[in-house]
Design an enzyme around this catalytic site. Structure first.
Site, short mmCIF file in Angstrom:
data_model
loop_
_atom_site.label_atom_id
_atom_site.label_comp_id
_atom_site.label_asym_id
_atom_site.label_seq_id
_atom_site.Cartn_x
_atom_site.Cartn_y
_atom_site.Cartn_z
N LYS A 2 16.08 21.09 -11.27
CA LYS A 2 15.35 19.86 -11.59
C LYS A 2 16.21 18.76 -12.20
O LYS A 2 17.10 19.01 -12.99
CB LYS A 2 14.21 20.17 -12.58
CG LYS A 2 13.07 20.97 -11.98
CD LYS A 2 12.35 20.27 -10.83
CE LYS A 2 11.44 19.18 -11.32
NZ LYS A 2 10.19 19.70 -11.88
N SER B 42 14.88 21.27 -16.33
CA SER B 42 13.69 22.04 -16.65
C SER B 42 14.14 23.31 -17.33
O SER B 42 15.24 23.79 -17.09
CB SER B 42 12.94 22.35 -15.35
OG SER B 42 12.25 23.57 -15.46
N GLU C 28 9.46 8.08 -17.21
CA GLU C 28 8.07 8.52 -17.38
C GLU C 28 7.55 8.15 -18.77
O GLU C 28 6.40 7.76 -18.96
CB GLU C 28 7.95 10.03 -17.18
CG GLU C 28 8.15 10.45 -15.74
CD GLU C 28 8.22 11.97 -15.58
OE1 GLU C 28 7.52 12.69 -16.29
OE2 GLU C 28 9.04 12.43 -14.75
N HIS D 206 0.83 -1.22 0.00
CA HIS D 206 0.00 0.00 0.00
C HIS D 206 0.86 1.27 0.00
O HIS D 206 0.43 2.31 0.47
CB HIS D 206 -0.94 0.05 1.21
CG HIS D 206 -1.73 -1.20 1.42
ND1 HIS D 206 -2.97 -1.40 0.87
CD2 HIS D 206 -1.41 -2.33 2.10
CE1 HIS D 206 -3.42 -2.61 1.23
NE2 HIS D 206 -2.48 -3.20 1.96
#
Ligand code: ARG
Length: 458
Positions: A283, A277, A290, A156
């Site tokens: 970043k 970024s 992704e 979980h």
């Protein structure tokens, strides 16, 4: 323009209809398979006396020349052709004359396209399995290196019990072994030759389908000509195996994204697989992971697309089936790209074992072991579970952890506690004591690694 198939119709189709009908844009990538298939067809026709040896030699030479010219780029593909099969036959006839027109004896484009697609997917299957094996090698190496690196195991997404990072990596290895198995199984049904089924009903020529299949490396032939030209199960199975594979890559990618976040910091992805970024200089985005997660959706879509296309098609060939190719080609391309990026990304990432250990030290990962310790002292598990829970709650209230909670406190909850409890709840002990088959102990992880290495033939 007049078509090669102009017969009862004049073959003067509307240009827009031609464009709509054409599959050349995407089936041109099967030119090698198409030409190889045609060379075998000429061999078989000659072996059966349907073509003379001279005709066979002229065709073989002509086809080999076309292949070479396409490989080297000296021959451009004529975009006006309806498909790759028509294009190759047209060029052959231009180059060797009338004899070229005999190539299409005892076959049809319906069995030809099924043949080409099976040969194409057979190669893709081999290539993809090779890439999976490379990924498995990296996972096994990581597991070897980290069979003792403690991290929190989650359920979980809540810290649950300590596991080794190596054990976690081997979980993915097991998924990929199943992917290999699925692809191997799918390859068996892909490697069945449809050629010689002709349009749908077979042929009156005395052909030898087994000989032709053997020349092309097939294990067998389609036993029913109508099934032979209309079966696309092999493409559905390939897409289904690839969809499951992508699901696995996506789950791994999701973990990499989480682990690379500032919140976890379990791994640092190499600069080679991290983007910045355009506005936020700090970043380090895990774009590649992704994208793998994102591309999973299109492979699922391609599986659903083909299933839907085939649903309700009457026998035998229908033009709908031309829609089988783009999706499965894209799925193969996508999967190969994902594997080619993921493997070096894993290989080059830094594993921050210190941060993993720190995370494992919080979250009461040893609460189960504490309960188990009481069980070994004679308490029923449910009672022990309750006591362990109460101790955890006490720690949470007072900002303590089980490892350093004083013995007096333990004894407030049960008289059974003694100084031995500390050794039993040490995280490393908790991990190493999980010696059941498939558990997280280093010995068990080593067994898993040995199994994976054997399966991939290392
Ligand atoms: N381009 C077609 C396809 O991709 C080849 C088979 C065409 N057969 C036919 N009878 N029109 O499916």
């Amino acid at each position: 323009m007049a078509k090669m198939w102009a017969g009862v119709t004049a073959g003067n189709t509307d240009p827009l209809a031609d464009d709509f009908n054409s599959s050349l844009r995407f089936d041109k990538r099967m030119f090698r398979q198409d030409i190889t298939g045609s060379i075998a067809h000429a061999q078989m026709l000659a072996a059966k006396g349907i073509l003379s040896e001279d005709e066979r030699d002229a065709m073989t030479e002509g086809l080999a020349g076309i292949l070479e010219d396409l490989e080297t780029g000296t021959l451009a593909i004529d975009e006006n052709c309806e498909d790759i099969h028509m294009f190759v036959e047209q060029v052959l006839t231009e180059r060797i004359g009338e004899t070229g027109k005999k190539l299409h004896t005892a076959r049809s484009r319906n069995d030809q396209v099924a043949l080409d697609l099976r040969m194409y997917l057979r190669d893709e299957n081999d290539e993809i399995r090779g890439l999976i094996r490379e990924l498995l090698t990296v996972l096994a190496d990581l597991a070897e290196e980290h069979k003792e690196s403690i991290m929190p195991g989650y359920t979980h997404l809540q810290r649950a019990q300590p596991v080794s990072f190596g054990h976690h990596m081997m979980a993915y290895a097991m998924m990929l072994l199943r992917d290999l198995d699925r692809l191997k199984d799918c390859r068996k049904r892909t490697n069945v030759s449809p050629i010689g089924c002709c349009a749908l009903a077979g042929t009156t020529y005395e052909t030898d389908r087994v000989l032709e299949a053997g020349l092309l490396g097939f294990d067998g032939i389609a036993l029913n000509s109508m099934d032979g030209v209309s079966d696309r199960d092999f493409a559905v199975e390939m897409l289904s195996a690839l969809a499951v594979l992508m699901m696995h890559l996506s789950r791994l990618s999701e973990e990499l994204i989480l682990w690379a976040s500032w919140e976890f910091r379990f791994i640092t992805l190499s600069d080679a697989y991290t983007t910045g970024s355009s506005i936020m200089p700090q970043k380090r985005n895990a774009d590649m992971a992704e994208l793998i997660r994102g591309k999973t959706g299109r492979v699922y879509g391609e599986l659903m697309g083909l299933l839907t296309t085939l649903k309700g098609l009457p026998l035998a060939y229908n033009k709908d089936m031309q829609e089988d190719k783009e999706g499965v080609f894209d799925a193969c391309d996508t999967v190969k790209m994902c594997l080619r990026v993921l493997t070096p990304m894993l290989q080059s990432m830094q594993v921050n074992t210190g941060n993993m250990l720190l995370a494992a030290q919080k979250g009461f990962l040893n609460a189960t072991d504490l309960a188990d310790w009481l069980v070994k002292k004679g308490l029923p598990f449910r009672t022990a579970y309750k006591i362990s829970g109460q101790l955890v709650r006490r720690c949470m209230e007072t900002g303590q952890v089980l490892e350093t909670l004083p013995l007096e406190t333990y004894r407030e909850f049960s008289e059974l506690f003694d100084g031995d409890v500390y050794a039993a709840i040490d995280l490393r002990t908790c991990m190493e004591k999980r010696i059941s088959e498939g558990g997280t102990s280093a010995a068990s992880v080593e067994k898993q690694i040995a199994f994976v290495r054997k399966e991939i033939g290392e």
